[in-house]
Design a protein around this motif. Structure first.
Motif, PDB file in Angstrom:
ATOM      1  N   ALA A 168      47.644  43.898  43.555  1.00 19.69           N
ATOM      2  CA  ALA A 168      46.572  44.327  42.660  1.00 19.69           C
ATOM      3  C   ALA A 168      45.216  44.210  43.352  1.00 19.69           C
ATOM      4  O   ALA A 168      44.372  45.113  43.267  1.00 19.69           O
ATOM      5  CB  ALA A 168      46.588  43.514  41.377  1.00 19.69           C
ATOM      6  N   ALA A 169      45.005  43.104  44.039  1.00 20.09           N
ATOM      7  CA  ALA A 169      43.733  42.915  44.750  1.00 20.09           C
ATOM      8  C   ALA A 169      43.576  43.945  45.867  1.00 20.09           C
ATOM      9  O   ALA A 169      42.506  44.552  46.015  1.00 20.09           O
ATOM     10  CB  ALA A 169      43.655  41.496  45.317  1.00 20.09           C
ATOM     11  N   ALA A 170      44.631  44.149  46.638  1.00 18.08           N
ATOM     12  CA  ALA A 170      44.552  45.120  47.740  1.00 18.08           C
ATOM     13  C   ALA A 170      44.301  46.524  47.215  1.00 18.08           C
ATOM     14  O   ALA A 170      43.480  47.268  47.763  1.00 18.08           O
ATOM     15  CB  ALA A 170      45.841  45.084  48.564  1.00 18.08           C
ATOM     16  N   ALA A 171      44.989  46.898  46.141  1.00 19.75           N
ATOM     17  CA  ALA A 171      44.807  48.235  45.588  1.00 19.75           C
ATOM     18  C   ALA A 171      43.402  48.419  45.034  1.00 19.75           C
ATOM     19  O   ALA A 171      42.722  49.399  45.344  1.00 19.75           O
ATOM     20  CB  ALA A 171      45.845  48.503  44.496  1.00 19.75           C
ATOM     21  N   GLY A 172      42.972  47.479  44.205  1.00 21.65           N
ATOM     22  CA  GLY A 172      41.690  47.626  43.523  1.00 21.65           C
ATOM     23  C   GLY A 172      40.472  47.484  44.406  1.00 21.65           C
ATOM     24  O   GLY A 172      39.470  48.183  44.224  1.00 21.65           O
ATOM     25  N   TYR A 173      40.553  46.583  45.380  1.00 23.18           N
ATOM     26  CA  TYR A 173      39.364  46.284  46.178  1.00 23.18           C
ATOM     27  C   TYR A 173      39.361  46.925  47.562  1.00 23.18           C
ATOM     28  O   TYR A 173      38.301  47.090  48.158  1.00 23.18           O
ATOM     29  CB  TYR A 173      39.192  44.771  46.333  1.00 23.18           C
ATOM     30  CG  TYR A 173      38.889  44.095  45.023  1.00 23.18           C
ATOM     31  CD1 TYR A 173      37.683  44.309  44.362  1.00 23.18           C
ATOM     32  CD2 TYR A 173      39.818  43.250  44.429  1.00 23.18           C
ATOM     33  CE1 TYR A 173      37.406  43.697  43.156  1.00 23.18           C
ATOM     34  CE2 TYR A 173      39.546  42.634  43.221  1.00 23.18           C
ATOM     35  CZ  TYR A 173      38.343  42.857  42.595  1.00 23.18           C
ATOM     36  OH  TYR A 173      38.073  42.258  41.397  1.00 23.18           O
ATOM     37  N   LEU A 174      40.525  47.245  48.086  1.00 22.84           N
ATOM     38  CA  LEU A 174      40.583  47.777  49.447  1.00 22.84           C
ATOM     39  C   LEU A 174      41.106  49.210  49.517  1.00 22.84           C
ATOM     40  O   LEU A 174      40.424  50.109  49.994  1.00 22.84           O
ATOM     41  CB  LEU A 174      41.460  46.878  50.338  1.00 22.84           C
ATOM     42  CG  LEU A 174      41.036  45.425  50.482  1.00 22.84           C
ATOM     43  CD1 LEU A 174      42.093  44.643  51.236  1.00 22.84           C
ATOM     44  CD2 LEU A 174      39.699  45.340  51.190  1.00 22.84           C
ATOM     45  N   LEU A 175      42.327  49.398  49.068  1.00 20.44           N
ATOM     46  CA  LEU A 175      43.019  50.656  49.317  1.00 20.44           C
ATOM     47  C   LEU A 175      42.473  51.834  48.510  1.00 20.44           C
ATOM     48  O   LEU A 175      42.171  52.883  49.081  1.00 20.44           O
ATOM     49  CB  LEU A 175      44.514  50.482  49.069  1.00 20.44           C
ATOM     50  CG  LEU A 175      45.187  49.454  49.973  1.00 20.44           C
ATOM     51  CD1 LEU A 175      46.618  49.208  49.536  1.00 20.44           C
ATOM     52  CD2 LEU A 175      45.132  49.897  51.417  1.00 20.44           C
ATOM     53  N   LEU A 176      42.378  51.697  47.194  1.00 22.89           N
ATOM     54  CA  LEU A 176      41.896  52.812  46.389  1.00 22.89           C
ATOM     55  C   LEU A 176      40.466  53.222  46.746  1.00 22.89           C
ATOM     56  O   LEU A 176      40.199  54.417  46.913  1.00 22.89           O
ATOM     57  CB  LEU A 176      42.023  52.498  44.891  1.00 22.89           C
ATOM     58  CG  LEU A 176      43.449  52.575  44.349  1.00 22.89           C
ATOM     59  CD1 LEU A 176      43.521  51.991  42.941  1.00 22.89           C
ATOM     60  CD2 LEU A 176      43.965  53.994  44.365  1.00 22.89           C
TER      61      LEU A 176
END
Length: 186
Positions: A168-176
């Protein structure tokens, strides 16, 4: 491979599975929020469909886990199916948008909330039910000693939860933000 090595590998897979699952959830929320609007209602619909699918899958997985002859293979098949369904995210997003817009044009003035629920459930229940069935299958693999079953299953669940938080952190803050929905899902 030793029993311990096998357990470490399976635990790693469950961590990554949790990360991928929440990455998908954040991506699906992003896609459906564009269609349904960025409202508390849209978030509630997506979260409800996601959690409902996990619960249904956990229930079904728990009912069949003891009858599965090769639970690790079944787990791998479920994860592969989740991945394939996840790859359909861009196509499903467009299909849901067309269906939703069609509903709104066909029935002006009628609330679209029931169709939002149905569309979210139709899209999210299959992959999330598969996700929910994975833990019962892997639990069967690590519960060879009844005295330590609770501890081992608890560890698996904790690893899956930590993976989910990381995803969730990677998706919301980095990847998306850096890659967009399509590249994040890929």
């Amino acid at each position: 491979m030793s029993t311990r090595g096998r357990r470490v590998l399976l635990a790693s897979c469950l961590f990554l599975s949790g990360a991928a699952g929440l990455l998908y959830e954040v991506a699906w929320l992003r896609v459906l929020s564009v269609v349904f609007g960025h409202t508390a209602w849209a978030v509630t619909v997506v979260l409800g469909a996601f959690m409902g699918g996990l619960a249904a899958g956990g229930w079904l997985g728990g009912r069949v886990a003891d009858r599965v002859a090769r639970p690790v293979r079944a787990y791998a098949a479920l994860e592969a199916a989740v991945g394939l369904l996840g790859l359909l995210t861009p196509l499903m997003g467009r299909a849901i948008e067309r269906a939703y817009v069609g509903w709104c044009h066909s029935f002006p003035g009628v609330t679209a909330r029931p169709i939002e629920i149905l569309l979210a459930l139709a899209w999210l229940l299959p992959p999330t039910a598969l996700m929910g069935a994975t833990l019962p299958l892997l639990s069967r693999v690590v519960t060879d000693d009844p005295r330590r079953a609770g501890q081992r299953v608890g560890r698996l669940y904790a690893l899956n939860t930590w993976g989910a938080a990381a995803g969730a952190a990677a998706a919301g803050y980095l990847l998306l933000p850096a890659l967009g929905v399509r590249a994040t899902v890929w």
